[in-house]
Enzyme design. Structure first.
Site, mmCIF file in Angstrom:
data_model
loop_
_atom_site.group_PDB
_atom_site.id
_atom_site.type_symbol
_atom_site.label_atom_id
_atom_site.label_comp_id
_atom_site.label_asym_id
_atom_site.label_seq_id
_atom_site.Cartn_x
_atom_site.Cartn_y
_atom_site.Cartn_z
ATOM 1 N N GLU A 181 0.820 -1.224 0.000
ATOM 2 C CA GLU A 181 0.000 0.000 0.000
ATOM 3 C C GLU A 181 0.848 1.267 0.000
ATOM 4 O OE1 GLU A 181 -2.813 -0.097 3.240
ATOM 5 O OE2 GLU A 181 -4.230 -1.228 2.021
ATOM 6 N N GLU A 250 -6.889 -7.607 -0.298
ATOM 7 C CA GLU A 250 -7.417 -7.533 1.069
ATOM 8 C C GLU A 250 -8.893 -7.179 1.048
ATOM 9 O OE1 GLU A 250 -5.249 -5.020 3.792
ATOM 10 O OE2 GLU A 250 -3.330 -5.677 2.965
HETATM 11 C C1 GAL Z 1 -4.360 -2.397 5.151
HETATM 12 C C2 GAL Z 1 -2.992 -3.022 5.305
HETATM 13 C C3 GAL Z 1 -3.072 -4.303 6.130
HETATM 14 C C4 GAL Z 1 -3.881 -4.078 7.371
HETATM 15 C C5 GAL Z 1 -5.243 -3.555 6.991
HETATM 16 C C6 GAL Z 1 -6.151 -3.273 8.155
HETATM 17 O O1 GAL Z 1 -4.258 -1.082 4.822
HETATM 18 O O2 GAL Z 1 -2.432 -3.303 4.066
HETATM 19 O O3 GAL Z 1 -1.782 -4.724 6.434
HETATM 20 O O4 GAL Z 1 -3.209 -3.172 8.163
HETATM 21 O O5 GAL Z 1 -5.101 -2.346 6.324
HETATM 22 O O6 GAL Z 1 -6.343 -4.399 8.892
#
Ligand code: GAL
Length: 853
Positions: A181, A250
């Site tokens: 990110e 994610e």
């Molecule tokens: C994203 C990040 C993850 C985790 C998630 C929130 O932005 O890539 O590693 O932190 O947010 O759980």
């Protein structure tokens, strides 16, 4: 033509040394192509250090049973390289073994090397020694950083290659990620940020792993690196290259929790809706973040203030139990999507809108055989009826996607949950009697710091990470007013002693500008106050006596920052202060350049900061009257492990804040006195509408985290030792060990379907049916009620099918309930609420027999 991955030429060479045959991983905009097979991939994140080696296979199997194709994990740099060039890949840090288990289960792997992870992990995964290298700047075009990042990335890649983990070598890993990110923060790094991204891509690609590299949230990801999306919804995302597949690295299945916050909950319906929308709009790979969240053991939680539990409301709960109905509902969705895999990955797409545009039919037509597969979505907050003419009429619930096989048969609706709901409770195992734990205690020896005597001195307030290397949460900052070095701003550089000439005590205010999380302040051996927050100014009245006064400040970290631009540079601890004394006439004495004495860690943490031996110093365990409610106290007890094999938790209700160990294994930080806001849990949770982490909250007014996971592998059959360190004062009298078990299960199924019920453990059986009604039952789990009609044999038929078994299935039909064809309503339904109980091992035979019948 699929895009061939740059390293694919390597495949043949690497394959000859691999035990499994090499797989070519290619892709185009519509598919990930593995050995020529066009696929959509359903993946789930399980972070190996957030469980134990002994839990891995079970978690992976449960993911597989839930219809998951791939397991994704970050690599956690600071866990693997705690000191520069000293590596640790033992125990649950053995990522190679983790991926080997993934492969044994027949699943793929996704390796997110980062090595920046974020992940609510301490310092985002960066080692603190890295920060302490002079001249380093993180995540930008800085040679020192790039060298370290490359060294670590290469180390991981080489280990993976040696173990033949890449698909190109016959291993499970089909994708690897570099950075994480960065696009979200890149703007703040200017031109250097842009060149850093290019360097990351080149450095990664040059590793020649033979499978594609990805970058998430990076719209300028340099080809051939594929950019991917993260978020609660990614249906509208498009990769920056038209030949790249649309990938969602994610999909947040819930959310993480901070101390003081309520429990997050993302409904199964909304999560399924988001996934279905993604595939409706051409998605190719989707990963649940998290599929199993697990536990932040030790001091691995980031934040600051991230809890020890990283449950995340994921499909598998913190302990590895099925989180129902989420797990099962997604399983059904996955099965439906897979039925469309051949069509989805090679087709022509058409979209038609209905109902003023609220409903959308997306038709995929196979380029090979003309077969069709459809998604029919409703993004409105109200239900809709959609008439697809010759393909039928459909009731499309609000905020849902119906999946239509052949475009004319509904095989899944994201808003119709047809799987059981389980209520998992923490309880004493049925075979166990309550254990009366007997405790010994030891006071953390704090006399020396309270006298202002530490291990090293400096005429400044040192940043905490620099002083501790983050090997402990604790740092003492101490000063004495007889140091003759107190700086008085009004007298410029003149140095003088605060009170030496005074004959009477004086009321002053101690003011500390604090950049850490938790501060305890002591003056002349007495605690004058403590405070916690995200950095603050501490101000408390103090009575200074004539002569020497000692100020001792204990700064405590609760996880280091893990996210944001330049997050690594944020100061920790008292870091420059100022620390000041203010008198009644508002005259300020700045003590910041006074002589400060420092002590890193607690005596009880012992050598190597292993956190469990308070007697390594001068303290002794005391068995007399238990000391309770006093800060800085160690407690020890022995206990028997709960019976059975279900996950174990320790209930730390009554304790204050600190750290817990079982048989020398850290359970993580505890803080049951930190409660969630009493307001904002209205009990209502509407799955409709966009999810955000402030929706559907629960646990208001209760400890943020009361129960702490004690993995079974930490326990032995004989006597076990629990050690607690309480920093703010607590009472261990109510501490107890419990199991987590599925207790109440509810199910709902329409006539013509099958109702499956399970206690989710071979050691629990359905012992009672609290409610069963075939007809038109009303209400929901916990409050079912008889409707206008009910088959009189409802209860007895369900009892016959289920009692004494760990799982059962019932054909929901008139025959099962012995009723006539004319019985009931159009849409008869069976609702059941059952109770699961651990069976007594003496009944083993009985149980087996019942199961066989
Ligand atoms: C994203 C990040 C993850 C985790 C998630 C929130 O932005 O890539 O590693 O932190 O947010 O759980």
């Amino acid at each position: 033509m699929p895009v061939s991955w740059i390293g694919i030429l390597l495949v043949a060479g690497l394959a000859s040394i691999g035990s499994c045959s090499a797989a070519a991983v290619e892709y185009d905009a519509n598919a990930v192509i593995i050995n020529g097979q066009r696929k959509i991939i359903l993946s789930g994140s399980i972070h190996y250090p957030r469980s134990t080696v002994e839990m891995w296979s079970d978690l992976i199997q449960k993911a597989k049973a839930g219809g998951i194709d791939a397991i994704e994990t970050y690599i956690f740099w600071n866990a693997h390289e705690p000191r520069r060039r000293e590596y640790n890949f033992a125990g649950n840090l053995d990522f190679v073994q983790f991926f080997q288990k993934v492969q044994e289960a027949g699943l793929y792997g996704i390796l997110r090397i980062g090595p920046y992870a974020c992940a609510e992990w301490n310092y985002g995964g960066f080692p603190v020694w890295l920060h302490n290298i002079p001249g380093i700047k993180f995540r930008t075009d800085n040679e020192i950083f790039k060298n370290e990042m490359q060294t670590f990335t290469t180390k991981i890649v080489n280990m993976a290659k040696e173990a033949k983990l890449f698909a190109s070598q016959g291993g499970p890993v089909i994708l690897a990620q570099i950075e994480n990110e960065y696009g979200n923060v890149m703007g703040s790094y200017g031109e250097a940020g842009k060149s850093y991204v290019k360097w990351c891509a080149q450095m990664a690609v040059a590793q020649n792993i033979g499978v594609p590299w990805i970058m998430c949230q990076q719209s300028d990801a340099p080809s051939p690196v594929i950019n991917t999306c993260n978020g609660f919804y990614c249906d509208t995302f498009t990769p920056n290259n038209p030949t790249s597949p649309k990938m969602w690295t994610e999909n947040w299945t819930g959310w993480f929790k901070k101390w003081g916050q309520k429990d997050p909950h993302r409904t199964a319906e909304d999560l399924a809706f988001a996934v279905a929308r993604f595939f409706q709009y051409g998605g190719v790979l989707q990963n649940y973040y998290m599929y199993h969240g697990g536990t932040n053991f030790g001091r691995t939680s980031g934040g600051p203030f991230i809890t020890t539990s990283y449950d995340y409301d994921a499909p598998l709960d913190e302990y590895g139990n099925l989180n129902q109905p989420k797990w099962g509902h997604l399983k059904n969705l996955h099965a439906a999507l897979k039925l469309g895999e051949n069509v989805l990955t090679n087709s022509t797409v058409k979209s038609t809108k209905y109902s003023d545009g609220w409903a959308e039919l997306t038709t995929y037509t196979s380029n090979i055989n003309g077969e069709r597969f459809c998604f029919l979505s409703n993004t409105k907050m109200d239900d809709l009826d959609v008439d697809l003419q010759q393909d039928g009429k459909y009731f499309v619930p609000a905020w849902s996607v119906s999946i239509l096989q052949g475009c004319n048969k509904e095989i899944h609706s994201t808003a119709k949950v047809n799987v059981q709901t389980s209520l998992i409770v923490k309880k004493l195992h049925e075979n166990d009697k309550p254990q009366k734990l007997s405790w010994v205690w030891a006071a953390e020896p704090i006399k020396t710091p309270l006298h202002g005597r530490g291990r090293f001195k400096a005429s400044q307030l040192i940043e905490q990470k620099a002083a501790t290397n983050d090997e402990t949460d604790y740092l003492w900052y101490m000063t004495r007013d007889d140091s003759k070095k107190i700086f008085h701003p009004h007298c410029h550089s003149m140095q003088y002693r605060v009170d030496n000439n005074k004959t009477a005590s004086q009321n002053m205010t101690l003011r500390v500008k604090y950049s850490g999380q938790f501060l305890h302040a002591f003056v002349n051996g007495k605690e004058i106050g403590s405070q916690h927050d995200y950095g603050f100014t501490f101000e408390k009245p103090v009575l200074l006596k004539p002569g020497t006064n000692v100020i001792s400040l204990l700064s405590v970290t609760v996880g280091l920052q893990n996210y944001g631009e330049f997050f690594d540079e944020g100061p920790e601890g008292i870091a420059g202060g100022p620390v000041e004394l203010v008198d009644s006439s508002n005259t300020t004495t700045n003590l910041s350049t006074n002589e400060w004495s420092y002590k890193v860690g607690l005596i009880g943490e012992g050598r190597g900061r292993r956190f469990y031996d308070p007697t390594s110093g001068r303290a002794k365990w005391i068995s007399g009257k238990l000391r309770v409610g006093r800060a800085m106290t160690w407690y020890k007890t022995t206990f028997q492990a709960p019976s059975g094999t279900e996950p174990v938790v320790v209930d730390l209700q009554g304790m204050g804040k600190g750290h817990a160990w079982v048989n020398g294994n850290s359970l993580g930080r505890f803080w049951p006195t930190e409660t969630a806001d009493p307001n904002g849990c209205d009990g209502k949770c509407d799955y409709r509408g966009k999810y955000k982490d402030s929706k559907c909250l629960s646990n208001c007014g209760n400890p943020t985290q009361r129960w702490y996971h004690v993995p079974r592998s930490f326990l032995n059959n004989g006597s076990n030792t629990l050690i607690l360190f309480d920093e703010i004062g607590g009472n261990p009298s109510d501490v107890s060990f419990q199991i987590t078990a599925t207790e109440t299960i509810c199910g709902n199924a329409y006539e013509g379907s099958t109702l499956e019920l399970s206690c989710n453990s071979e050691q629990r059986i359905i012992s009672g049916i609290q409610y069963a009604s075939f007809g038109d039952p009303q209400g929901s789990c916990g409050s079912f009620q008889k409707g206008s009609i009910e088959a009189s044999s409802s209860l007895s038929a369900v009892e016959k099918a289920c009692i004494g078994k760990d799982s059962c299935s019932i054909n929901v039909s008139k025959t099962t309930f012995g009723v006539k064809d004319s019985f009931g309503v159009d849409n008869n339904r069976l609702a059941v609420q059952a109770v699961c109980t651990g069976y007594n091992e003496n009944d083993e035979e009985n149980h087996t027999q019942k199961k066989e019948n």
